[in-house]
Design a protein around this motif. Structure first.
Motif, PDB file in Angstrom:
ATOM      1  N   THR A  56       1.933  27.277  41.520  1.00 31.03           N
ATOM      2  CA  THR A  56       2.924  27.976  41.982  1.00 31.03           C
ATOM      3  C   THR A  56       4.320  27.307  41.096  1.00 31.03           C
ATOM      4  OG1 THR A  56       3.732  26.705  43.576  1.00 31.03           O
ATOM      5  CG2 THR A  56       2.562  28.701  44.329  1.00 31.03           C
ATOM      6  N   THR A  67       2.734  31.650  50.569  1.00 30.71           N
ATOM      7  CA  THR A  67       1.482  31.354  49.798  1.00 30.71           C
ATOM      8  C   THR A  67       0.758  29.976  50.251  1.00 30.71           C
ATOM      9  OG1 THR A  67       2.631  32.145  47.791  1.00 30.71           O
ATOM     10  CG2 THR A  67       0.878  30.548  47.202  1.00 30.71           C
ATOM     11  N   TYR A 127       6.260  37.200  41.994  1.00 28.38           N
ATOM     12  CA  TYR A 127       6.879  37.179  43.531  1.00 28.38           C
ATOM     13  C   TYR A 127       7.780  38.452  43.377  1.00 28.38           C
ATOM     14  CZ  TYR A 127       4.994  32.860  45.151  1.00 28.38           C
ATOM     15  OH  TYR A 127       4.237  31.918  45.601  1.00 28.38           O
ATOM     16  N   TYR A 137       3.695  40.453  43.634  1.00 27.26           N
ATOM     17  CA  TYR A 137       3.045  40.055  44.951  1.00 27.26           C
ATOM     18  C   TYR A 137       2.938  41.157  45.803  1.00 27.26           C
ATOM     19  CZ  TYR A 137       3.940  37.215  49.261  1.00 27.26           C
ATOM     20  OH  TYR A 137       3.853  36.556  50.451  1.00 27.26           O
TER      21      TYR A 137
END
Length: 527
Positions: A56, A67, A127, A137
């Motif tokens: 990430t 996540t 995201y 996402y």
């Protein structure tokens, strides 16, 4: 074992209770459980299996929390990358972790674009939406739902059975060396972290409690997350650090707990209107990751009330292993045992902590030695670093590199980092001890002490000081002030006044960067 089961259980008990608050985003336990189920299914659907690495790269946001939970459910290994790193460092960490998937935000998309080529990353998930690098996402969560994944469609959610020694997190840290290395936190280590977060009344929260996580949740500030969820509390994640917003969040959200680093406390105390906020909901403010001077602790106690506690630990110990409770603070501040304000506490939960000499033998109480730790929360070693692992993990003990002394009643007092100790004229001088005195001066906001080249003494004590706003500092007067509280050999030989000190991405003063200014170009270096 599977850590994700605890979120599923809490969601069953209180589905409508808030689990995560971050900026405008609010997730209930039912939503956290559902979103993490779908993300876990989406990652599995892309061919990832137990032990595969997922990286990430993003600033604090609710999706980072989702996540983490999803990766636990899927038995995957999380490789969190500090969002302040540059493309070259990010590329190194992607290669080092062997990550197959990277999740990132819009602010770091260009960094990802530069870093991903030449690594093992095959999918980049945005995201904030899809890009030319990969899907968004929300898109992959919707795909997982459309494919009939999750309990709502009658199919069992992802629940991969893991072993205790499976890698859960590659916790990247530079320590004091500047070299990025990854402590391999196993699922067993993370379970031990959960246990210690709920074993003690000093650290436990429960349903209805609301804890602010002020720093990057990918690193130390995110360590309390699973304990919060296990206990049914709410994690309030600050998108970024802002002292005024922190106080406003405490008031608005009626926060009961918070975890901060001393630098954050300093910025709050410097606010002229800090007392204008209602902070009465706070039950505990834990500070850690760096020392805080007794003077500053007293100022914080005066502002926040009798709620302070301190933790000591690191990535290699999966969070805190020593703890100074609120009651310890009270005893010190009310004059029963003032020395405790210099302590980082006593061993916490299952941690076994000793102070040892260079041979590994315990030193007598009161003598200076190195802190070593063993227990179920201590990692097995560093990823792909056998030599460094052998150096730092010996005979079952992790050698922290921190020098300390132990009092007969078990309280530990940090003296310095081994690498920060100054050797001047053959005498050992501990930078932390000098800094503690500097912080007692009313005109000092922040200070760092380093050894600088000196032809006569080898090293000389240099103080680099940030004055308080509006204060006038006299360098000679500050040296004289130190001489009143320290042995002659320990006082600074010189003082540099600066507008700000460099800090590393986790908020600690970067002594290595400060020291480098003075040692650059010298032929012989002590450290």
């Amino acid at each position: 074992m599977n850590l994700g089961r605890y979120i599923r259980r809490t969601a069953g008990h209180q589905p409508d209770a808030e689990a995560v608050v971050c900026g405008p985003t609010r997730l209930t336990y039912a939503e956290l459980d559902d979103h993490s189920d779908r993300l876990a299914a989406a990652l599995r659907g892309r061919g990832l299996g137990r032990g595969d690495r997922v990286a990430t790269l993003a600033a604090n946001r609710a999706e980072l929390v989702v996540t983490e939970v999803a990766l636990y459910k899927a038995g995957l290994t999380r490789a969190p990358i500090n969002a302040r790193l540059g493309a070259t460092e990010v590329a190194h960490l992607l290669r080092e972790s062997e990550a197959r998937v990277l999740l990132t935000d819009a602010a770091h998309l260009e960094t990802a674009r530069a870093a991903v080529p030449g690594t093992g990353v095959r999918t980049v998930v945005g995201y904030d939406g899809p890009s030319d690098l990969g899907p968004g996402y929300a898109q992959i969560l919707a795909e997982a739902e459309a494919e009939g994944r999750g309990e709502a469609e009658g199919e069992a959610p992802v629940d991969v059975e893991c072993e205790e020694d499976d890698a859960a997190v590659l916790h990247f840290t530079s320590g004091s060396t500047g070299k990025l290395k990854a402590a391999v936190q196993t699922y067993g280590n993370r379970l031990a972290l959960l246990r210690k977060s709920v074993m003690s009344a000093d650290t436990r929260i429960g349903p209805g409690c609301r804890q602010i996580l002020a720093g990057p949740v990918t690193h130390a500030s995110g360590m309390p997350l699973m304990g919060i969820f296990f206990a049914g509390g709410c994690a309030i994640v600050l998108p970024r650090w802002d002292p005024e917003e922190f106080l406003a969040t405490v008031e608005r959200e009626r926060a009961t707990h918070a975890f901060v680093v001393p630098t954050m406390v300093n910025t709050v105390l410097a606010l002229p209107g800090a007392r204008d906020h209602d902070l009465s909901s706070l039950r505990q403010l834990i500070y850690g990751a760096a020392p805080m001077s007794p003077r500053r602790i007293r100022e914080a106690w005066d502002l926040f009330g009798p709620v302070l506690s301190q933790g000591y630990g690191c990535g290699e110990t999966t969070s805190g292993v020593l703890f100074l409770s609120t009651e310890d603070h009270r005893r010190a501040i009310e004059g029963e045992d003032e020395e405790l304000l210099l302590s980082c506490g006593r061993p916490l939960a299952e941690a076994d902590v000793r102070i040892v000499d260079d041979t590994g033998a315990p030193v007598a109480d009161g003598e200076v030695g190195e802190i070593v730790v063993r227990g179920p929360d201590v990692v097995p070693g560093y990823h792909n670093e056998p030599e460094l692992t052998a150096e730092s993990f010996r005979d079952g003990w992790f050698h922290t590199g921190d020098l300390a002394r132990r009092r007969s009643d078990g309280y530990v007092f940090i003296v310095d980092r081994k690498k920060d100790m100054i050797i001047s004229g053959g005498f050992n001088i501990y930078a932390v001890e000098v800094e503690s005195v500097l912080h007692q001066h009313p005109a000092v906001f922040e200070a760092a002490v380093v050894g600088v080249p000196d032809e006569r003494w080898g090293e000389a004590v240099k103080a680099v000081v940030v004055p308080r706003a509006g204060a006038v500092l006299d360098e000679a007067g500050l040296i004289d002030f130190c001489a009143e509280h320290l042995a002659r050999m320990k006082k600074p030989r010189s003082v540099d006044l600066v507008a700000a000190l460099p800090h590393n991405p986790n908020g600690k003063i970067d002594r290595r960067a400060i020291r480098e200014r003075y040692w650059a170009g010298t032929e012989r270096r002590v450290h």
